[in-house]
Design an enzyme around this catalytic site. Structure first.
Site, PDB file in Angstrom:
ATOM      1  N   HIS A 266       0.699   0.892 -13.087  1.00 16.16           N
ATOM      2  CA  HIS A 266       1.431  -0.305 -13.496  1.00 16.16           C
ATOM      3  C   HIS A 266       2.920   0.029 -13.564  1.00 16.16           C
ATOM      4  O   HIS A 266       3.292   1.071 -14.123  1.00 16.16           O
ATOM      5  CB  HIS A 266       0.923  -0.783 -14.860  1.00 16.16           C
TER       6      HIS A 266
ATOM      7  N   ASP B 262      -4.176  -4.310 -18.639  1.00 19.47           N
ATOM      8  CA  ASP B 262      -3.267  -3.162 -18.590  1.00 19.47           C
ATOM      9  C   ASP B 262      -3.258  -2.361 -19.896  1.00 19.47           C
ATOM     10  O   ASP B 262      -2.240  -1.754 -20.252  1.00 19.47           O
ATOM     11  CB  ASP B 262      -1.829  -3.627 -18.258  1.00 19.47           C
TER      12      ASP B 262
ATOM     13  N   GLY C 203       0.776  -1.239   0.000  1.00 15.83           N
ATOM     14  CA  GLY C 203       0.000   0.000   0.000  1.00 15.83           C
ATOM     15  C   GLY C 203       0.806   1.287   0.000  1.00 15.83           C
ATOM     16  O   GLY C 203       0.322   2.320   0.446  1.00 15.83           O
ATOM     17  N   SER C 204       2.044   1.252  -0.542  1.00 16.28           N
ATOM     18  CA  SER C 204       2.815   2.502  -0.552  1.00 16.28           C
ATOM     19  C   SER C 204       2.201   3.521  -1.522  1.00 16.28           C
ATOM     20  O   SER C 204       2.249   4.737  -1.274  1.00 16.28           O
ATOM     21  CB  SER C 204       4.289   2.251  -0.875  1.00 16.28           C
ATOM     22  N   ASN C 205       1.605   3.046  -2.599  1.00 20.44           N
ATOM     23  CA  ASN C 205       0.911   3.981  -3.496  1.00 20.44           C
ATOM     24  C   ASN C 205      -0.345   4.533  -2.841  1.00 20.44           C
ATOM     25  O   ASN C 205      -0.685   5.713  -3.017  1.00 20.44           O
ATOM     26  CB  ASN C 205       0.574   3.296  -4.824  1.00 20.44           C
TER      27      ASN C 205
ATOM     28  N   MET D 192      -3.927  -6.747  -6.944  1.00 17.28           N
ATOM     29  CA  MET D 192      -3.213  -7.753  -7.719  1.00 17.28           C
ATOM     30  C   MET D 192      -4.112  -8.833  -8.326  1.00 17.28           C
ATOM     31  O   MET D 192      -3.640  -9.897  -8.684  1.00 17.28           O
ATOM     32  CB  MET D 192      -2.098  -8.370  -6.872  1.00 17.28           C
ATOM     33  N   ARG D 193      -5.399  -8.537  -8.442  1.00  9.76           N
ATOM     34  CA  ARG D 193      -6.292  -9.468  -9.133  1.00  9.76           C
ATOM     35  C   ARG D 193      -6.849  -8.816 -10.378  1.00  9.76           C
ATOM     36  O   ARG D 193      -7.143  -7.622 -10.367  1.00  9.76           O
ATOM     37  CB  ARG D 193      -7.487  -9.814  -8.247  1.00  9.76           C
TER      38      ARG D 193
ATOM     39  N   GLU E 278       6.356   6.207  -9.193  1.00 11.08           N
ATOM     40  CA  GLU E 278       4.932   5.879  -9.010  1.00 11.08           C
ATOM     41  C   GLU E 278       4.310   6.815  -7.990  1.00 11.08           C
ATOM     42  O   GLU E 278       3.181   7.285  -8.156  1.00 11.08           O
ATOM     43  CB  GLU E 278       4.774   4.427  -8.538  1.00 11.08           C
TER      44      GLU E 278
ATOM     45  N   ASP F 278      -9.888  -0.563 -18.637  1.00 10.94           N
ATOM     46  CA  ASP F 278     -10.954  -1.096 -19.486  1.00 10.94           C
ATOM     47  C   ASP F 278     -10.847  -2.615 -19.479  1.00 10.94           C
ATOM     48  O   ASP F 278     -10.135  -3.188 -18.656  1.00 10.94           O
ATOM     49  CB  ASP F 278     -10.912  -0.479 -20.898  1.00 10.94           C
TER      50      ASP F 278
HETATM   51  C1  GAR Z   1       3.386  -1.201  -7.382  1.00 11.44           C
HETATM   52  O1  GAR Z   1       4.683  -1.262  -7.917  1.00 11.44           O
HETATM   53  C2  GAR Z   1       2.342  -1.214  -8.474  1.00 11.44           C
HETATM   54  O2  GAR Z   1       2.728  -0.507  -9.611  1.00 11.44           O
HETATM   55  C3  GAR Z   1       2.246  -2.690  -8.760  1.00 11.44           C
HETATM   56  O3  GAR Z   1       2.304  -3.309  -7.500  1.00 11.44           O
HETATM   57  C4  GAR Z   1       3.057  -2.498  -6.608  1.00 11.44           C
HETATM   58  C5  GAR Z   1       2.237  -2.217  -5.379  1.00 11.44           C
HETATM   59  O4  GAR Z   1       2.999  -1.564  -4.410  1.00 11.44           O
HETATM   60  N1  GAR Z   1       1.062  -3.030  -9.474  1.00 11.44           N
HETATM   61  C6  GAR Z   1       1.002  -3.979 -10.397  1.00 11.44           C
HETATM   62  O5  GAR Z   1       1.951  -4.670 -10.716  1.00 11.44           O
HETATM   63  C7  GAR Z   1      -0.363  -4.149 -11.047  1.00 11.44           C
HETATM   64  N2  GAR Z   1      -0.273  -5.077 -12.125  1.00 11.44           N
HETATM   65  P1  GAR Z   1       2.300  -0.809  -3.208  1.00 11.44           P
HETATM   66  O6  GAR Z   1       1.327  -1.831  -2.580  1.00 11.44           O
HETATM   67  O7  GAR Z   1       3.397  -0.440  -2.266  1.00 11.44           O
HETATM   68  O8  GAR Z   1       1.577   0.377  -3.755  1.00 11.44           O
END
Ligand code: GAR
Length: 201
Positions: free
Chosen positions: A109, A145, A12-14, A90-91, A174, A141
C-alpha cells in the site's frame, strides 16, 4: 522453493520488481501464475515476457460480485500457492477469499499505514500536508489495509509535491520493500504474533 501467485490490476511495476528479484535469486520462489481482473492490464505483458501463466478473471464478465469472487477463489485455490501477492490489485477482496488464505496473503500500500487507507493514498497524503510518507507491506486480513505490518519505508514530502511527484518517490521504495518482504516470507522468517509481525534473524 515456495510457490507465489500474484494478483495485479494494472501497470504491474511491483509485479516486475518481484519477477526481477526471483530471476536474480533474491527471492527463493517460483511465480506460478498472474491473476488479473483487468484484461487490459500491462502486467499481462510482463507475465508473458517472463513466461508466467496468466489467468484473467474479468469482473465485468460476471453477473454478480459473488460469482466473480467464486471464480477468483477457484483460480487462487488452483494455483496451490504458498503466498498470494497483491501487487496493485485494485479491488477489495471478499471475506471468503481473504479467510481462505490466512497468513498467506500480502499487499503493498502506498502510504504509511494506518494513515491513508483505500484509494489515492498519495493524494490523501499531499492534501493532508504530511511531511513524511511511504509504503507499507502487510498481511491481508478482513480489514481495509489493516492487517499486520511486515515492513514500511518512508520518504520525505516536499513543499511543492503534487500527487504524481510523491507517488513516484514512494514507488521507488515500493520496488525495494515488496521483494524484501516476500523474500523474508519465503525464507520462513515471518511470524505473526497478534497485530505484530516478528522477523526472525
Ligand atoms: C502501487 O503504488 C501500489 O502500492 C498501489 O497501486 C500501485 C500499483 O502500481 N496499490 C494500492 O493503492 C492498493 N490499495 P503497479 O501496478 O505499477 O505495481
Amino acid at each position: 522453493m515456495k510457490r507465489i501467485a500474484v494478483l495485479a490490476s494494472g501497470r504491474g511495476s511491483n509485479f516486475q520488481a518481484v519477477i526481477d528479484a526471483i530471476a536474480s535469486g533474491k527471492i527463493p520462489a517460483a511465480c506460478v501464475v498472474l491473476i488479473t481482473d483487468n484484461p487490459g492490464a500491462y502486467a499481462i505483458e510482463r507475465a508473458g515476457k517472463a513466461g508466467i501463466p496468466v489467468k484473467i478473471i474479468d469482473f465485468a464478465s460476471f453477473p454478480t460480485r459473488e460469482a466473480y469472487e467464486q471464480a477468483l477463489l477457484a483460480a487462487m485455490e488452483e494455483a496451490r500457492a504458498d503466498l498470494y501477492v497483491l501487487a496493485g490489485y485494485m479491488r477489495i477482496l471478499g471475506s471468503e477469499v481473504v479467510r481462505a488464505f490466512p497468513g498467506k496473503m500480502v499487499n503493498i500500500h502506498p502510504a504509511l499505514l494506518p494513515s491513508f487507507t483505500g484509494l489515492h493514498a498519495q493524494r490523501q497524503a499531499v492534501l493532508h500536508g504530511v511531511k513524511v510518507a511511504g509504503c507499507t507491506v502487510h498481511f491481508v486480513d478482513d480489514s481495509l489495509d489493516g492487517g499486520p505490518i511486515i515492513l514500511q519505508k518512508c520518504v520525505p514530502v516536499m513543499d511543492d509535491d503534487g500527487e504524481d511527484d510523491l507517488a513516484d518517490r514512494i514507488l521507488e521504495q515500493e520496488h525495494i520493500a515488496f521483494p524484501e518482504a516476500i523474500r523474508l516470507f519465503c525464507e520462513n522468517r515471518l511470524e505473526i504474533v497478534g497485530r505484530k509481525v516478528r522477523v526472525r534473524k
